[in-house]
Design a protein around this motif. Sequence first.
Motif, PDB file in Angstrom:
ATOM      1  N   HIS A 156       0.871  -1.139   0.048  1.00 13.42           N
ATOM      2  CA  HIS A 156      -0.135   0.052  -0.117  1.00 13.42           C
ATOM      3  C   HIS A 156       0.669   1.300  -0.061  1.00 13.42           C
ATOM      4  O   HIS A 156       0.563   2.243  -0.698  1.00 13.42           O
ATOM      5  N   GLY A 157       1.958   1.331   0.905  1.00 13.15           N
ATOM      6  CA  GLY A 157       2.689   2.561   0.951  1.00 13.15           C
ATOM      7  C   GLY A 157       3.781   2.829  -0.175  1.00 13.15           C
ATOM      8  O   GLY A 157       4.352   3.995  -0.072  1.00 13.15           O
ATOM      9  N   ILE A 158       3.927   1.864  -0.770  1.00 11.82           N
ATOM     10  CA  ILE A 158       5.129   1.977  -1.717  1.00 11.82           C
ATOM     11  C   ILE A 158       4.536   1.326  -3.057  1.00 11.82           C
ATOM     12  O   ILE A 158       3.720   0.428  -3.073  1.00 11.82           O
ATOM     13  N   ASP A 159       5.295   1.620  -4.422  1.00  9.29           N
ATOM     14  CA  ASP A 159       5.132   1.057  -5.464  1.00  9.29           C
ATOM     15  C   ASP A 159       5.898  -0.492  -5.349  1.00  9.29           C
ATOM     16  O   ASP A 159       6.928  -0.417  -4.859  1.00  9.29           O
ATOM     17  N   PRO A 160       5.270  -1.433  -5.683  1.00  6.28           N
ATOM     18  CA  PRO A 160       5.777  -2.791  -5.492  1.00  6.28           C
ATOM     19  C   PRO A 160       7.124  -2.890  -6.167  1.00  6.28           C
ATOM     20  O   PRO A 160       8.100  -3.797  -5.933  1.00  6.28           O
ATOM     21  N   SER A 161       7.403  -2.165  -7.148  1.00  4.24           N
ATOM     22  CA  SER A 161       8.731  -2.239  -8.024  1.00  4.24           C
ATOM     23  C   SER A 161       9.722  -1.972  -6.942  1.00  4.24           C
ATOM     24  O   SER A 161      11.080  -2.401  -7.049  1.00  4.24           O
ATOM     25  N   GLU A 162       9.640  -0.932  -6.017  1.00  3.52           N
ATOM     26  CA  GLU A 162      10.583  -0.413  -5.062  1.00  3.52           C
ATOM     27  C   GLU A 162      11.040  -1.898  -4.184  1.00  3.52           C
ATOM     28  O   GLU A 162      12.426  -1.802  -3.825  1.00  3.52           O
ATOM     29  N   SER A 189       0.734   1.111   5.279  1.00  7.09           N
ATOM     30  CA  SER A 189       1.282  -0.232   5.057  1.00  7.09           C
ATOM     31  C   SER A 189       0.386  -1.164   4.759  1.00  7.09           C
ATOM     32  O   SER A 189      -0.708  -0.970   5.248  1.00  7.09           O
ATOM     33  N   GLY A 190       0.600  -1.872   4.125  1.00  2.00           N
ATOM     34  CA  GLY A 190       0.066  -3.218   3.661  1.00  2.00           C
ATOM     35  C   GLY A 190       0.924  -4.435   4.579  1.00  2.00           C
ATOM     36  O   GLY A 190       0.888  -4.242   5.588  1.00  2.00           O
ATOM     37  N   HIS A 191       1.194  -5.464   3.685  1.00  2.47           N
ATOM     38  CA  HIS A 191       2.118  -6.465   4.248  1.00  2.47           C
ATOM     39  C   HIS A 191       3.472  -6.254   4.671  1.00  2.47           C
ATOM     40  O   HIS A 191       4.075  -7.204   5.685  1.00  2.47           O
TER      41      HIS A 191
END
Length: 298
Positions: free
Chosen positions: A190-196, A276-278
């Motif tokens: 949620h809090g970042i782009d998964p690519s990061e 945040s997510g996971h």
Amino acid sequence: MTKLIPIRGTRIYIEEFGEAGKETLLYLHGGPGASCIDFTYHQALALSSSIRVIAIDQRGVLRSDPILKEDSFGVQDIIEDCEELRRTLGIERWSVLGHSFGGYIALMYASQYPDAVKKVMYEAPMFDQTLSMKSLFRRALPLFEQENQTDRVQECIQYIDGSFSPSELWEAWIRIGNLLGNRRDEVYFHGIDPSEYNAIFENTYLTEDQWGRSYVHGRRLQEEGKLFESLLPLLPQVEHPSLLLSGKYDPVCCEEQTHAFRDLTPNGRIVVFENSGHFPRIEEPSKYTDEVLKFILE
């Protein structure tokens, strides 16, 4: 410092940060089979300014020795490895932090070896497979709706509302998650782009063989089946100071499990990461470092 340590007939990969003699934290990764790479990338270094941090690749995972076909292996082996590692390193007591499936292991370890553990921390833990899997399907459902994939929407509803065993839900999620393709990561972050997050692994120079070890680790645990047993009844038995690090948008430690922790844990506390997510340690790293240190050192 990195090294392979002989433990109970195999070698476990460990990374150590900070000074001996300080309060010590053992980090247990999730997956199963995910490795400690994404923890040592930032958090281990940040935490080691105040405490000693030990992070491991669990038995058979990535940089640890592989699990061979003739080897017996199950959840209890991970727990016994933790305890043998503590003794080998000469640590009287340590605190334990587990992420996702690692939270499952942390709870079992603290319950079986209470005198070895000072405090327990659970980051987005999976205490109950059925609740976690159904929550993942609920998170995937609107993504399929956005793509007008009616059949996949109906499948998600079937698994959410139906009566399936934890192992059936696990296998179904692997398949459904793969069908999401690149959007699968949207379920977890949620809090970042998964690519990061994925960039953390780009320059690790790991081999296909090493990634295969992690697959074997996870598959053997699934075949054993103990990871499908709910640990919610175990929560009242662990009286150590306990901290739940909860991502507000985490699909794994869903609302039912958070409530169970709050209601059943004798000495528990919850910190919510609002963005945040996971993966709170990646999505809100500064707050995560502060909360972990405050809890361990208070």
